[in-house]
Design an enzyme around this catalytic site. Sequence first.
Site, short mmCIF file in Angstrom:
data_model
loop_
_atom_site.label_atom_id
_atom_site.label_comp_id
_atom_site.label_asym_id
_atom_site.label_seq_id
_atom_site.Cartn_x
_atom_site.Cartn_y
_atom_site.Cartn_z
N GLY A 34 26.52 10.93 17.55
CA GLY A 34 25.38 10.78 16.63
C GLY A 34 24.25 11.70 17.05
O GLY A 34 24.31 12.35 18.12
N LEU A 35 23.22 11.74 16.24
CA LEU A 35 22.08 12.63 16.47
C LEU A 35 21.33 12.26 17.75
O LEU A 35 21.46 11.14 18.25
CB LEU A 35 21.09 12.52 15.29
CG LEU A 35 21.57 13.02 13.94
CD1 LEU A 35 20.53 12.67 12.86
CD2 LEU A 35 21.82 14.52 13.96
N SER A 36 20.53 13.19 18.24
CA SER A 36 19.65 12.91 19.36
C SER A 36 18.69 11.78 18.94
O SER A 36 18.13 11.83 17.85
CB SER A 36 18.87 14.17 19.71
OG SER A 36 17.98 13.91 20.76
N GLY A 37 18.55 10.79 19.77
CA GLY A 37 17.66 9.67 19.45
C GLY A 37 18.33 8.57 18.65
O GLY A 37 17.71 7.55 18.33
N ALA A 38 19.62 8.75 18.32
CA ALA A 38 20.32 7.74 17.51
C ALA A 38 20.53 6.44 18.28
O ALA A 38 20.70 5.37 17.68
CB ALA A 38 21.66 8.30 17.04
N GLY A 39 20.52 6.53 19.61
CA GLY A 39 20.69 5.33 20.42
C GLY A 39 21.97 5.33 21.26
O GLY A 39 22.36 4.30 21.80
N LYS A 40 22.60 6.49 21.38
CA LYS A 40 23.87 6.58 22.11
C LYS A 40 23.72 6.12 23.57
O LYS A 40 24.47 5.26 24.04
CB LYS A 40 24.42 8.03 22.09
CG LYS A 40 24.65 8.57 20.69
CD LYS A 40 25.16 10.00 20.70
CE LYS A 40 24.20 11.00 21.34
NZ LYS A 40 22.92 11.16 20.60
N SER A 41 22.77 6.73 24.29
CA SER A 41 22.62 6.40 25.72
C SER A 41 22.20 4.94 25.89
O SER A 41 22.72 4.25 26.79
CB SER A 41 21.57 7.32 26.37
OG SER A 41 22.01 8.65 26.33
N SER A 108 28.05 15.38 20.51
CA SER A 108 29.36 15.87 20.04
C SER A 108 29.34 16.13 18.53
O SER A 108 29.99 15.43 17.77
CB SER A 108 30.49 14.91 20.42
OG SER A 108 30.18 13.54 20.24
N1 LIG Z 1 19.25 -0.67 17.98
C1 LIG Z 1 18.95 0.31 18.83
N2 LIG Z 1 19.95 0.96 19.48
C2 LIG Z 1 19.66 1.95 20.34
N3 LIG Z 1 18.44 2.41 20.61
C3 LIG Z 1 17.40 1.81 19.98
C4 LIG Z 1 17.61 0.76 19.07
N4 LIG Z 1 16.42 0.37 18.59
C5 LIG Z 1 15.51 1.17 19.18
N5 LIG Z 1 16.07 2.03 20.04
C6 LIG Z 1 15.36 3.05 20.82
O1 LIG Z 1 15.75 4.33 20.32
C7 LIG Z 1 15.82 5.28 21.39
C8 LIG Z 1 17.22 5.86 21.44
O2 LIG Z 1 17.26 6.85 22.43
P1 LIG Z 1 18.60 7.24 23.20
O3 LIG Z 1 19.42 6.05 23.48
O4 LIG Z 1 18.18 8.09 24.36
O5 LIG Z 1 19.34 8.13 22.10
P2 LIG Z 1 20.47 9.24 22.28
O6 LIG Z 1 21.13 9.02 23.59
O7 LIG Z 1 21.37 9.00 21.10
O8 LIG Z 1 19.76 10.55 22.19
C9 LIG Z 1 15.45 4.55 22.65
O9 LIG Z 1 14.08 4.77 22.92
C10 LIG Z 1 15.72 3.08 22.29
O10 LIG Z 1 14.92 2.19 23.02
MG LIG Z 2 21.38 10.27 25.25
#
Ligand SMILES: Nc1ncnc2c1ncn2[C@@H]1O[C@H](COP(=O)(O)OP(=O)(O)O)[C@@H](O)[C@H]1O
Ligand SMILES: [Mg+2]
Length: 199
Positions: A34-41, A108
């Site tokens: 998924g996109l950056s900030g999607a919540g993957k990590s 990815s």
């Molecule tokens: N349901 C959710 N699932 C995952 N992250 C969430 C959710 N709601 C809010 N967030 C917030 O969104 C952000 C996601 O960031 P991150 O996990 O680093 O994304 P990615 O790894 O996809 O770039 C975090 O700051 C997290 O706290």
């Molecule tokens: Mg990440």
Amino acid sequence: MPSSPNTRWQDTAVDQAARARLKGQAPRCIWFTGLSGAGKSTLANALELRLHAQGRHTYLLDGDNVRHGLNRDLGFTQADRTENIRRVAQAARLMTDAGLIVIVSTISPYLSDRQSARALFPQDGFIEVYLNTSIEECERRDPKGLYAKARRGELKDFTGIDSAYEPPVQCELTLDAGQFDVDACVEKIIECLTNRNSI
Ligand SMILES: Nc1ncnc2c1ncn2[C@@H]1O[C@H](COP(=O)(O)OP(=O)(O)O)[C@@H](O)[C@H]1O
Ligand SMILES: [Mg+2]
């Protein structure tokens, strides 16, 4: 395929089944895209914590972390992104061979790279979780300030802005992490894994 015709596959007396049996689990690769900030990590972490607490042997391969070591020589061009995913997938493959439940969290962005990753695993061994959190939501969160940077033109080849993201055509789970909170998302992933007899 080996790069040299002079290498031959060496079978090992202790194999994947033996390693997995000792751990009492079925090896799996759970792949977040998924996109950056999607919540993957965030979700990969929460999921690993949950599985670990249940006594599962896990490892989390986070894209950003892998780029600090194994893939530190790679950037964000199309070719480098492809090589990044190839190495992550091969590392995940080795770890499932070791009997682990491996969680991968990496943008990815290319369909063909994820298909190549999937092809390394048996049919039930690869679970692709697509976080289809909208770009508006990802940009609103902007946990690392990267969208702002990309919009200011200070960051090139940023996925969703000036670099493509190709969503899965078919995957095991699609989840909008902009709709549900972290606990609810983890619950849905656990439900998916349970339904597939994966945990
Ligand atoms: N349901 C959710 N699932 C995952 N992250 C969430 C959710 N709601 C809010 N967030 C917030 O969104 C952000 C996601 O960031 P991150 O996990 O680093 O994304 P990615 O790894 O996809 O770039 C975090 O700051 C997290 O706290
Ligand atoms: Mg990440």
